[in-house]
Scaffold this active site. Structure first.
Site, PDB file in Angstrom:
ATOM      1  N   LYS A   1       0.833  -1.205   0.000  1.00 18.74           N
ATOM      2  CA  LYS A   1       0.000   0.000   0.000  1.00 18.74           C
ATOM      3  C   LYS A   1       0.865   1.251   0.000  1.00 18.74           C
ATOM      4  CE  LYS A   1      -3.867  -2.453   2.060  1.00 18.74           C
ATOM      5  NZ  LYS A   1      -4.500  -2.946   3.315  1.00 18.74           N
TER       6      LYS A   1
ATOM      7  N   GLN B   1      -4.782  -1.746   9.555  1.00 16.80           N
ATOM      8  CA  GLN B   1      -4.599  -3.073   8.963  1.00 16.80           C
ATOM      9  C   GLN B   1      -5.129  -4.158   9.903  1.00 16.80           C
ATOM     10  OE1 GLN B   1      -3.253  -3.677   5.780  1.00 16.80           O
ATOM     11  NE2 GLN B   1      -3.992  -5.744   6.190  1.00 16.80           N
TER      12      GLN B   1
ATOM     13  N   ASP C   1     -11.553   2.610   3.785  1.00 21.26           N
ATOM     14  CA  ASP C   1     -11.832   1.180   3.649  1.00 21.26           C
ATOM     15  C   ASP C   1     -13.344   0.926   3.511  1.00 21.26           C
ATOM     16  OD1 ASP C   1      -9.728  -0.579   3.414  1.00 21.26           O
ATOM     17  OD2 ASP C   1      -9.352  -0.706   5.574  1.00 21.26           O
TER      18      ASP C   1
END
Lengths: 290, 290
Positions: free
Chosen positions: B54, B98, B121
């Site tokens: 990422k 994460q 997200d």
């Protein structure tokens, strides 16, 4: 007619009795009664009837109804101030702003301003998200009432094929989410669906929520299905008279279905019962009793 | 094999180029680059790889990556404080924590604490609700990437029968909401579905997101369907070796489908591209340029 009639009036009445008992228990534990604030702007005749019915239902259940009537020329800012005041009022557990609102007011802005924890109509995006993701929240009253009616004739829905016709935010989509939560295989159909009769015929549980009089014909219904008719449409009957019909052709569908809701007397009466249930639930959460 | 291969790697690469251009335009207008904060707790090897990928993708697109590495014994309160700090930091447009998190931390509490307007997200209930009710918000990256891939081979989805197998909050349900928004007739199927092969065979667009290797066989696929395989499963191949397969039996399905994603190289590469797109969109909104 071979289908069993799903008597929403009777189911709602027994539910409202149980809610009244639970409200009394709540009041004994919490030292106060649940409160529902109903805000009515302007003098739309139909809205006034709805608000009166809700107030009567609250009173019968032992819930305090706080009625706020505002003139038709109320500004958006003034209504917003009322809503924010109700958000902050600890005696108010649920807030309901009766729709439609006058044209000078942006309804979506008002509904978004209601605290999600007092949004007993379940219209707030946060509550839609809680429903979608399986978190506790408030579910719109009409689909919640439909689920009760379905369970009254089919308690175990696991693996059933459910088809919801209509994808509104206040009926179709939350209905689909509830049926998915009950482990149904769920299809959402709508005006763009290619072969609506064929899709409908798959359904063990068919929910029609489109607002088109008698659109669902008998040959759209799978033999043995449970049919829930959310539509309430006024059409011409004998010369000079009108009658209420649903989205389902009742005479045809009831010859094929296992169970079916009538219009009126099916889904309609459940809506207010679920509003009371949501208000009691809000009060329990606010009191830390949920 | 008759199906066209949907090359997620190529689609993602061209998307990432376009995003890099748009990021440069944004920077010129806003006088700053978009910022994505990535929070990694502990030293899970797979998570470390994801975070590294990422960060590299951000750098290539001109997005500032703010990496926050915290020890495995970080307390929930300490992580919460980091998230709240990022919520308040105007240089941070998107926040990504994460997963998985260590067992002493309640992941749902952390995700709920991320500002919905920085939740790139799309895991926050508020964003799930915005998606469900048709309001602008953030959509989870994987289903958003799937929709891009579907549109790359079938731009007009109106009236198409779509079947989503799997009902997770981060793939199945948002995928269904996106396909409904594209005017598909949408069915959500899952482990409780009675005759999964038959339901799957209805699909013009079939999305499999269940995490079961090669579950969807060739005879589950309607001839001419578009098949999107979200699964990434590692299975044994030749003795002592493993390979990645999807939820779809690729060899069988590709003989029947019109177009199909491979695994790897299908949905996977799209996820990071959509994360960049969401971060740019967040930056535009924060800068009042959306």
């Amino acid at each position: 007619m071979s289908a069993a009639l799903i008597d929403g009036k009777a189911v709602a009445a027994s539910l409202r009795e149980r809610i009244a008992d639970d409200v009394a228990d709540f009041a004994a534990s919490a030292g106060r009664v649940p409160g529902l604030a109903v805000v009515l702007v302007g003098d739309d005749a139909a809205s006034a009837v709805y608000v009166r019915n809700k107030a009567a239902a609250c009173a019968a259940a032992g819930i305090a109804g706080h009625e706020h009537r505002l003139p038709a020329d109320t500004s958006e800012e003034a209504l917003l101030a009322v809503v924010l005041g109700l958000n902050a009022d600890p005696s108010v557990d649920g807030i309901l702003v009766q729709l439609p609102l006058p044209p000078q007011i942006d309804a979506s802005r008002i509904l978004a301003a209601i605290s999600a924890d007092k949004d007993v109509d379940g219209f707030h995006a946060t509550n839609a998200g809680r429903l979608a993701t399986g978190l506790p929240g408030f579910v719109p009253c009409t689909p919640l009432g439909c689920l009760h009616l379905i369970r009254s004739v089919g308690p175990d829905l696991r693996g059933a094929e459910a088809v919801v016709i209509g994808r509104s935010n206040i009926v179709g989509k939350p209905m689909a989410a509830l049926l998915l939560g009950a482990d149904c295989t769920v299809t959402i159909a709508h005006s763009r669906t290619r072969d609506l009769p064929e899709v409908a015929r798959r359904a063990d549980i068919l929910v029609a929520a489109v607002g088109r009089p008698e659109m669902v014909r008998g040959d759209w219904v799978k033999p043995g299905a449970i049919v829930i008719d959310v539509g309430i449409n006024r059409i011409a009957s004998t010369p000079g008279r009108t009658k209420l019909v649903g989205d389902v052709h009742f005479a045809e569908a009831s010859a094929v279905a296992r169970a079916i809701t009538p219009v009126p007397g099916g889904v309609g009466p459940m809506t207010i019962a679920m509003l009371l249930a949501n208000t009691l639930e809000a009060a329990r959460r606010h009191a830390g009793l949920a």
